[in-house]
Design an enzyme around this catalytic site. Sequence first.
Site, PDB file in Angstrom:
ATOM      1  N   GLU A  56       0.824  -1.209   0.000  1.00  0.00           N
ATOM      2  CA  GLU A  56       0.000   0.000   0.000  1.00  0.00           C
ATOM      3  C   GLU A  56       0.859   1.260   0.000  1.00  0.00           C
ATOM      4  OE1 GLU A  56      -2.090  -3.349   2.229  1.00  0.00           O
ATOM      5  OE2 GLU A  56      -0.084  -2.455   2.276  1.00  0.00           O
ATOM      6  N   CYS A  84      -1.977  -3.117   7.287  1.00  0.00           N
ATOM      7  CA  CYS A  84      -1.498  -3.046   8.667  1.00  0.00           C
ATOM      8  C   CYS A  84      -1.759  -1.636   9.207  1.00  0.00           C
ATOM      9  CB  CYS A  84      -0.008  -3.385   8.726  1.00  0.00           C
ATOM     10  SG  CYS A  84       1.065  -2.069   8.106  1.00  0.00           S
ATOM     11  N   CYS A  87       0.143   1.130   7.252  1.00  0.00           N
ATOM     12  CA  CYS A  87      -0.425   1.390   5.930  1.00  0.00           C
ATOM     13  C   CYS A  87      -1.783   2.069   6.042  1.00  0.00           C
ATOM     14  CB  CYS A  87      -0.537   0.099   5.140  1.00  0.00           C
ATOM     15  SG  CYS A  87       1.075  -0.581   4.682  1.00  0.00           S
TER      16      CYS A  87
END
Length: 146
Positions: A56, A84, A87
Amino acid sequence: MATDHETFMRVALEEAEKAKVEGNSAVGSVIVRDGEIIGRGRNLVYTDNDITAHAETVALRVTGDELKLIDFHGCALYTTFEPCPMCCGAILLSGVSTLVMGARNDPKSTTWQDYRVEDLIAQFGRAGEIEIVNGILVEECHAVRE
């Protein structure tokens, strides 16, 4: 007939496959604006020796660099797995309007066990500002990581 979500997720899956072949975690992302892919990213953590080079963040960096912008309002970010917390924060700061996820992370196999992207979005006070679409090509997203 494939939906647009499936079409763009398949491109993210191609990026995930490239990441896997390169020895990285098999995660891929694409950024779409007005029905057109404007950026791609894949996990490059081990290739680049950069712990922040998740699919990302790579997609955001590449797209920003190519288009000379940092504001992604009106864009959708497709990613093969739930982003996560790092990101997710980058996605929120970028202004991405829609986050389309393939599969959720297995709480037993991740550092942030009970984490859900929606929870972090709510903590940022951005609930309702970003559309979340989940469950696009889940089996294919899991299969690329095997």
